[in-house]
Design an enzyme around this catalytic site. Structure first.
Site, short mmCIF file in Angstrom:
data_model
loop_
_atom_site.label_atom_id
_atom_site.label_comp_id
_atom_site.label_asym_id
_atom_site.label_seq_id
_atom_site.Cartn_x
_atom_site.Cartn_y
_atom_site.Cartn_z
CD GLU A 90 77.25 9.64 -23.23
OE1 GLU A 90 76.00 9.92 -22.94
OE2 GLU A 90 78.07 8.86 -22.60
CG HIS A 159 72.24 15.57 -14.85
ND1 HIS A 159 72.76 14.81 -13.69
CD2 HIS A 159 72.33 14.37 -15.66
CE1 HIS A 159 73.02 13.67 -13.75
NE2 HIS A 159 72.74 13.22 -15.07
#
Length: 360
Positions: A90, A159
């Site tokens: 990322e 998450h």
């Protein structure tokens, strides 16, 4: 009927068509049902076609059609140069996207989930959000960071976070949180065309949900302005403000309460930053009560900001009771379903809070 038949025999085809018009009811065409996923795909497809500077990059966005199939068909249509698969890094691909925006392109940077954007938060905040200010307005960074945000189902603590308050805290970013298909399409197109970095917070549980879309929203020119909320339901007793998936839960709660004579005005924020405080104030001045609903944590959350803005503004004197916040529970998300269900707002929680606010 006998007279109609004689008319047909005398006048031929023209009379047949006249009879048809009289005898048969023509129903209005059914509204088009479009899922949130397809609305997002439509928006990206139209903007990729409209502006050759637009491109999409992220993990599995190309050949796999996206982890949630939001980019389905785009790689086959636009090829490797415009739909780019990235490594699982990322920080790396977000930095590439920000650099591309500085160089004059208009990237759409997809995070498989916004939880992974923490790996790249330095690029989002320090490189994208602050550059326009630090360059005295000389260097724009037109980029969209998009992907699913907030709790899904059964994906536990790492998450399930809502990043609305995280990113809305930072000047230089615009933060958008759509609820339905029309929101998703209109706001994403506006985000891609915007010259500022936009954080576009989707919800995984909403991708497969179909909504009716108007003829206007099917147009390639359709956009929704960033920074403008929408009143989804008119009401007189209490204002209920929410964003993303929880707008739907608020509308469900309002439908239940309407049977008991309580009319809720439900506001879909659509944009977290800049926040449309004026629309909330206007509603509160009418209803004299306010409840905020969000899936994120309570401390320094979106609801907390709304409370502060109402207290500081002209609507405060119109309140007949304290503002009530309905939020996620102040703990990391548990994995067990029964605990997960009790960690995020449910319809019954919204109903309870509205009744508490109204003292009924």
């Amino acid at each position: 009927m006998a007279a109609s038949l004689r008319c047909v025999l005398r006048s031929g085809k023209s009379a047949v068509s006249a009879l048809g018009r009289r005898e048969f009811h023509r129903s209005a065409p059914a509204a088009v049902q479009v899922t949130v996923r397809d609305a997002l795909t439509q928006a990206m497809d139209e903007e990729l076609e409209r502006d050759e500077r637009v491109f999409l990059l992220g993990e599995e966005v190309a050949q796999y059609d996206g982890a949630y199939k939001v980019s389905r068909g785009l790689w086959k249509k636009y090829g490797d140069k415009r739909i780019i698969d990235t490594p699982i890094s990322e920080m790396g691909f977000t930095g590439i996207a920000v650099g591309a925006a500085m160089a004059g392109l208009r990237p759409i940077c997809e995070f498989m989930t916004f939880n992974f954007s923490m790996q790249a938060i330095d690029q989002v905040i320090n490189s994208a959000a602050k550059t326009y200010y630090m360059s005295a307005g000389l260097q724009a960074v037109p980029i969209v960071f998009r992907g699913p945000n907030g709790a899904s189902a059964g994906v536990a603590a790492q998450h399930s976070q809502c990043f609305a308050a995280w990113y809305a805290h930072c000047p230089g970013l615009k933060v958008v949180s759509p609820w339905n298909s029309e929101d998703a399409k209109g706001l994403l197109k506006s985000a891609i065309r915007d010259d500022n970095p936009v954080v576009f917070l989707e919800n995984e549980l909403m991708y497969g949900v179909p909504f009716e879309m108007s003829d206007e929203s099917q147009s390639k020119d359709f956009t929704i302005p960033i920074g403008k909320a929408k009143v989804e339901r008119q009401g007189t007793h209490v204002t209920v403000v929410s964003h993303s998936r929880f707008v739907g839960l608020c509308l469900d709660a309002a439908a239940v309460l309407a049977k008991e004579g309580i009319e809720c005005e439900v506001i879909n924020l659509r944009t977290i930053r800049p926040m449309d405080v004026e629309s909330i104030e206007t509603s509160v001045m009418k209803t004299n009560h306010l409840v905020t609903v969000e899936g994120g944590w309570p401390q320094f959350g979106v609801g907390a900001e709304i409370c502060a803005r109402i207290m500081e503004g002209p609507a405060f004197n119109y309140l007949d009771s304290p503002v009530t916040r309905v939020t996620g529970v102040d703990i990391p998300m548990p994995y067990a379903k029964i605990l997960e269900d009790n960690s995020i707002p449910q319809i019954k929680d919204i109903i309870f809070s509205i009744k508490k606010t109204l003292n009924v």
